[in-house]
Design a protein around this motif. Structure first.
Motif, PDB file in Angstrom:
ATOM      1  N   GLY A  39     -58.023  10.602 120.230  1.00 34.07           N
ATOM      2  CA  GLY A  39     -57.300  10.382 119.134  1.00 34.07           C
ATOM      3  C   GLY A  39     -56.367  11.042 118.961  1.00 34.07           C
ATOM      4  O   GLY A  39     -55.660  11.393 119.383  1.00 34.07           O
ATOM      5  N   PHE A  40     -55.854  10.779 120.457  1.00 29.12           N
ATOM      6  CA  PHE A  40     -54.416  11.499 121.169  1.00 29.12           C
ATOM      7  C   PHE A  40     -53.380  10.825 120.402  1.00 29.12           C
ATOM      8  O   PHE A  40     -52.357  11.420 119.563  1.00 29.12           O
ATOM      9  CB  PHE A  40     -54.180  10.636 122.491  1.00 29.12           C
ATOM     10  CG  PHE A  40     -52.827  10.890 122.877  1.00 29.12           C
ATOM     11  CD1 PHE A  40     -52.855  12.320 123.528  1.00 29.12           C
ATOM     12  CD2 PHE A  40     -51.035   9.985 123.048  1.00 29.12           C
ATOM     13  CE1 PHE A  40     -51.570  12.468 123.681  1.00 29.12           C
ATOM     14  CE2 PHE A  40     -50.186  10.288 123.501  1.00 29.12           C
ATOM     15  CZ  PHE A  40     -50.193  11.585 124.224  1.00 29.12           C
ATOM     16  N   ASN A  41     -53.219   9.686 120.432  1.00 24.63           N
ATOM     17  CA  ASN A  41     -51.777   9.075 119.308  1.00 24.63           C
ATOM     18  C   ASN A  41     -51.424   9.869 117.680  1.00 24.63           C
ATOM     19  O   ASN A  41     -50.642   9.803 116.899  1.00 24.63           O
ATOM     20  CB  ASN A  41     -51.967   7.216 118.720  1.00 24.63           C
ATOM     21  CG  ASN A  41     -51.715   6.769 119.926  1.00 24.63           C
ATOM     22  OD1 ASN A  41     -50.329   7.229 120.276  1.00 24.63           O
ATOM     23  ND2 ASN A  41     -52.217   6.343 121.171  1.00 24.63           N
ATOM     24  N   TRP A  42     -53.204   9.552 117.075  1.00 22.49           N
ATOM     25  CA  TRP A  42     -53.425  10.677 115.507  1.00 22.49           C
ATOM     26  C   TRP A  42     -52.772  11.715 115.720  1.00 22.49           C
ATOM     27  O   TRP A  42     -52.278  12.128 115.105  1.00 22.49           O
ATOM     28  CB  TRP A  42     -55.214  10.595 115.345  1.00 22.49           C
ATOM     29  CG  TRP A  42     -55.291  11.185 114.303  1.00 22.49           C
ATOM     30  CD1 TRP A  42     -54.347  11.214 113.034  1.00 22.49           C
ATOM     31  CD2 TRP A  42     -56.548  11.951 113.652  1.00 22.49           C
ATOM     32  NE1 TRP A  42     -55.270  12.021 112.259  1.00 22.49           N
ATOM     33  CE2 TRP A  42     -56.367  12.067 112.514  1.00 22.49           C
ATOM     34  CE3 TRP A  42     -57.634  12.217 114.664  1.00 22.49           C
ATOM     35  CZ2 TRP A  42     -57.383  12.989 111.704  1.00 22.49           C
ATOM     36  CZ3 TRP A  42     -58.779  12.790 113.576  1.00 22.49           C
ATOM     37  CH2 TRP A  42     -58.555  13.309 112.520  1.00 22.49           C
ATOM     38  N   MET A  43     -52.921  12.594 117.182  1.00 26.37           N
ATOM     39  CA  MET A  43     -52.595  14.037 116.785  1.00 26.37           C
ATOM     40  C   MET A  43     -51.237  13.773 117.422  1.00 26.37           C
ATOM     41  O   MET A  43     -50.292  15.335 117.085  1.00 26.37           O
ATOM     42  CB  MET A  43     -53.146  14.570 117.936  1.00 26.37           C
ATOM     43  CG  MET A  43     -54.214  15.325 117.906  1.00 26.37           C
ATOM     44  SD  MET A  43     -54.279  16.488 115.720  1.00 26.37           S
ATOM     45  CE  MET A  43     -55.574  15.119 115.075  1.00 26.37           C
ATOM     46  N   VAL A  44     -50.816  12.993 117.943  1.00 23.97           N
ATOM     47  CA  VAL A  44     -48.978  12.956 117.785  1.00 23.97           C
ATOM     48  C   VAL A  44     -48.951  13.120 117.139  1.00 23.97           C
ATOM     49  O   VAL A  44     -47.852  13.962 116.565  1.00 23.97           O
ATOM     50  CB  VAL A  44     -49.089  12.053 118.770  1.00 23.97           C
ATOM     51  CG1 VAL A  44     -46.897  11.420 118.634  1.00 23.97           C
ATOM     52  CG2 VAL A  44     -48.936  12.250 120.275  1.00 23.97           C
ATOM     53  N   GLY A  45     -49.185  11.669 116.405  1.00 26.93           N
ATOM     54  CA  GLY A  45     -48.751  12.069 114.167  1.00 26.93           C
ATOM     55  C   GLY A  45     -48.387  13.547 113.384  1.00 26.93           C
ATOM     56  O   GLY A  45     -47.695  14.377 113.095  1.00 26.93           O
ATOM     57  N   VAL A  46     -49.908  14.222 114.075  1.00 28.31           N
ATOM     58  CA  VAL A  46     -49.508  15.362 113.264  1.00 28.31           C
ATOM     59  C   VAL A  46     -49.281  16.554 113.844  1.00 28.31           C
ATOM     60  O   VAL A  46     -47.896  16.931 112.957  1.00 28.31           O
ATOM     61  CB  VAL A  46     -51.216  15.856 113.326  1.00 28.31           C
ATOM     62  CG1 VAL A  46     -51.475  17.013 112.845  1.00 28.31           C
ATOM     63  CG2 VAL A  46     -52.327  14.887 112.694  1.00 28.31           C
ATOM     64  N   LEU A  47     -48.549  16.252 114.850  1.00 30.81           N
ATOM     65  CA  LEU A  47     -47.927  17.719 115.569  1.00 30.81           C
ATOM     66  C   LEU A  47     -46.787  17.673 115.416  1.00 30.81           C
ATOM     67  O   LEU A  47     -45.977  18.364 115.161  1.00 30.81           O
ATOM     68  CB  LEU A  47     -48.189  17.589 117.609  1.00 30.81           C
ATOM     69  CG  LEU A  47     -49.718  18.712 117.644  1.00 30.81           C
ATOM     70  CD1 LEU A  47     -49.459  18.190 119.409  1.00 30.81           C
ATOM     71  CD2 LEU A  47     -48.789  20.423 117.642  1.00 30.81           C
ATOM     72  N   ARG A  48     -45.921  16.018 114.891  1.00 32.90           N
ATOM     73  CA  ARG A  48     -44.130  15.891 115.131  1.00 32.90           C
ATOM     74  C   ARG A  48     -44.392  16.541 113.036  1.00 32.90           C
ATOM     75  O   ARG A  48     -43.554  16.912 113.661  1.00 32.90           O
ATOM     76  CB  ARG A  48     -44.399  14.012 115.075  1.00 32.90           C
ATOM     77  CG  ARG A  48     -44.095  13.794 116.708  1.00 32.90           C
ATOM     78  CD  ARG A  48     -43.688  11.896 116.820  1.00 32.90           C
ATOM     79  NE  ARG A  48     -43.264  12.107 118.336  1.00 32.90           N
ATOM     80  CZ  ARG A  48     -42.909  11.021 118.560  1.00 32.90           C
ATOM     81  NH1 ARG A  48     -44.254  10.239 118.387  1.00 32.90           N
ATOM     82  NH2 ARG A  48     -43.287  10.816 120.173  1.00 32.90           N
ATOM     83  N   LYS A  49     -45.253  16.201 112.581  1.00 36.83           N
ATOM     84  CA  LYS A  49     -45.104  16.115 111.143  1.00 36.83           C
ATOM     85  C   LYS A  49     -45.451  18.272 111.254  1.00 36.83           C
ATOM     86  O   LYS A  49     -44.382  18.385 110.592  1.00 36.83           O
ATOM     87  CB  LYS A  49     -46.634  16.360 110.370  1.00 36.83           C
ATOM     88  CG  LYS A  49     -46.379  14.203 110.365  1.00 36.83           C
ATOM     89  CD  LYS A  49     -46.832  14.110 109.448  1.00 36.83           C
ATOM     90  CE  LYS A  49     -47.282  12.404 109.166  1.00 36.83           C
ATOM     91  NZ  LYS A  49     -46.814  11.649 110.125  1.00 36.83           N
ATOM     92  N   ILE A  50     -45.853  18.740 112.031  1.00 34.84           N
ATOM     93  CA  ILE A  50     -45.878  19.869 112.475  1.00 34.84           C
ATOM     94  C   ILE A  50     -44.112  21.040 112.362  1.00 34.84           C
ATOM     95  O   ILE A  50     -44.761  21.169 112.399  1.00 34.84           O
ATOM     96  CB  ILE A  50     -47.526  20.787 113.311  1.00 34.84           C
ATOM     97  CG1 ILE A  50     -48.834  20.449 112.263  1.00 34.84           C
ATOM     98  CG2 ILE A  50     -46.809  21.778 113.803  1.00 34.84           C
ATOM     99  CD1 ILE A  50     -49.925  20.845 112.828  1.00 34.84           C
ATOM    100  N   ILE A  51     -44.685  20.308 113.716  1.00 32.70           N
ATOM    101  CA  ILE A  51     -43.044  20.639 114.286  1.00 32.70           C
ATOM    102  C   ILE A  51     -41.509  20.634 113.090  1.00 32.70           C
ATOM    103  O   ILE A  51     -41.719  21.458 112.788  1.00 32.70           O
ATOM    104  CB  ILE A  51     -42.519  19.798 115.068  1.00 32.70           C
ATOM    105  CG1 ILE A  51     -43.894  20.199 116.474  1.00 32.70           C
ATOM    106  CG2 ILE A  51     -40.952  20.229 115.840  1.00 32.70           C
ATOM    107  CD1 ILE A  51     -43.341  19.017 118.086  1.00 32.70           C
ATOM    108  N   ALA A  52     -41.937  18.769 113.189  1.00 31.72           N
ATOM    109  CA  ALA A  52     -40.720  19.174 111.210  1.00 31.72           C
ATOM    110  C   ALA A  52     -40.891  20.193 110.672  1.00 31.72           C
ATOM    111  O   ALA A  52     -40.011  20.414 110.213  1.00 31.72           O
ATOM    112  CB  ALA A  52     -40.617  17.999 111.127  1.00 31.72           C
ATOM    113  N   GLU A  53     -42.015  20.425 110.035  1.00 29.72           N
ATOM    114  CA  GLU A  53     -41.937  21.328 108.867  1.00 29.72           C
ATOM    115  C   GLU A  53     -41.864  23.090 109.391  1.00 29.72           C
ATOM    116  O   GLU A  53     -41.275  23.213 108.412  1.00 29.72           O
ATOM    117  CB  GLU A  53     -43.363  21.084 108.014  1.00 29.72           C
ATOM    118  CG  GLU A  53     -44.244  20.250 108.039  1.00 29.72           C
ATOM    119  CD  GLU A  53     -43.705  20.020 105.907  1.00 29.72           C
ATOM    120  OE1 GLU A  53     -42.817  20.550 106.176  1.00 29.72           O
ATOM    121  OE2 GLU A  53     -43.615  19.421 105.629  1.00 29.72           O
TER     122      GLU A  53
END
Length: 301
Positions: free
Chosen positions: A66-80
């Motif tokens: 699930g690494f690539n999925w979490m990359v997307g999640v974390l990028r969104k958390i950081i951006a928010e």
């Protein structure tokens, strides 16, 4: 860090893969197999000089958990949380960077978003001395194996055309890129009390992503409002990620985001293979906290 330079380098490596035989696509470094095209030996050696920062956002996972999925999640958390966009077509794996990119890393503004598939004992020691927070993702071993099998056969930088039987036996003996699933799991089991390590499972994130987003953002110290949590969750479902993967990952999107299901192993494992994996899980992880967290009986039996 100039992501365009890195992207160009990675793309030229993907092109290079066409000229490389399957036998040459993997090599051993300190006893573990690695993909020679994406992380040659000079990359792994350069990692010894990588200086971690206390505020690096570090994501760790065994391949196909699930690494690539979490990359997307974390990028969104950081951006928010920070207003900093870290969107990039480049996976943030430190073992893909190489010596010249490492130098650029030193000039990158904080928080840097980094990731790795490395065994915890092989992660550069400064990540531990600086007490960098690490989010670690695990997935049940049966679905991990199936996902890894399809990923290998569809990824030009890895040996392709392997039969299910042959990949299954390589996985069970730990003869796959980045090493044995169970070695990784046991090594993280020893670090479960570390306050700078948070272990989540793919299955619990699939079940309740918004709770996962809340816990992850709070672990990294990125305060999100409930509205932001819901926004990140909506944009981060596996389906949403798969749909936007053509932009985020180019042609590799289809390979990286395949099904994202829990239980797909039932379409692949023979009863004997299933029993063999049950025995391996019992032998290595029965009675451990990580084993309990993986809820093996629910997802694998």
């Amino acid at each position: 860090m100039n992501t365009n330079t890195l992207l160009t380098k990675l793309q030229s490596r993907m092109q290079m893969a066409k000229q490389v035989s399957d036998e040459e696509k993997l090599y051993r470094y300190k006893g573990v197999l690695y993909p020679s095209i994406m992380c040659p030996e000079d990359h792994l050696k350069a990692l010894e000089n990588l200086e971690a920062r206390e505020d690096d956002v570090m994501l760790v996972a065994y391949p196909k958990c699930g690494f690539n999925w979490m990359v997307g999640v974390l990028r969104k958390i950081i951006a928010e949380a920070t207003g900093m966009k870290t969107e990039s077509k480049v996976p943030p794996l430190i073992e893909f960077l190489g010596p010249d990119v490492m130098k650029l890393m030193d000039q990158s503004p904080s928080p840097r978003f980094l990731g790795t598939h490395l065994h915890p004992d092989n992660i550069p020691t400064t990540f531990y001395t600086k007490k960098t927070k690490m989010l670690v993702i695990f997935r049940n071993p049966k679905d991990t194996l199936v996902s890894f099998y399809h990923f290998s056969n569809n990824n030009p930088v890895l040996p392709s055309g392997q039969s299910w039987e042959s990949f299954y036996s390589h996985f069970m003996s730990g003869d796959v890129p980045w090493g044995s699933y169970f070695d990784h799991a046991l090594a993280w089991e020893k670090r479960m009390n570390d306050p700078n390590v948070m272990i989540v499972t793919y299955e619990e994130l699939k079940q309740d992503l918004s709770e996962g987003v809340r816990q992850i953002s709070s672990f990294y110290g990125f305060p999100l409002t409930e509205a932001q949590v819901q926004q990140v969750t909506e944009d981060s479902s596996f389906t949403a990620m798969k749909e936007s993967s053509a932009n985020s990952h180019g042609p590799m999107g289809k390979v990286i985001f395949r099904k994202g299901e829990v239980g797909d192993w039932r379409n692949h494992f023979t009863p004997d293979q299933s029993r063999e994996m049950d025995e391996a899980f019992d032998k290595h992880l029965a009675g451990t906290r990580l084993g309990e967290k993986l809820d093996y009986q629910l997802h694998c039996q």
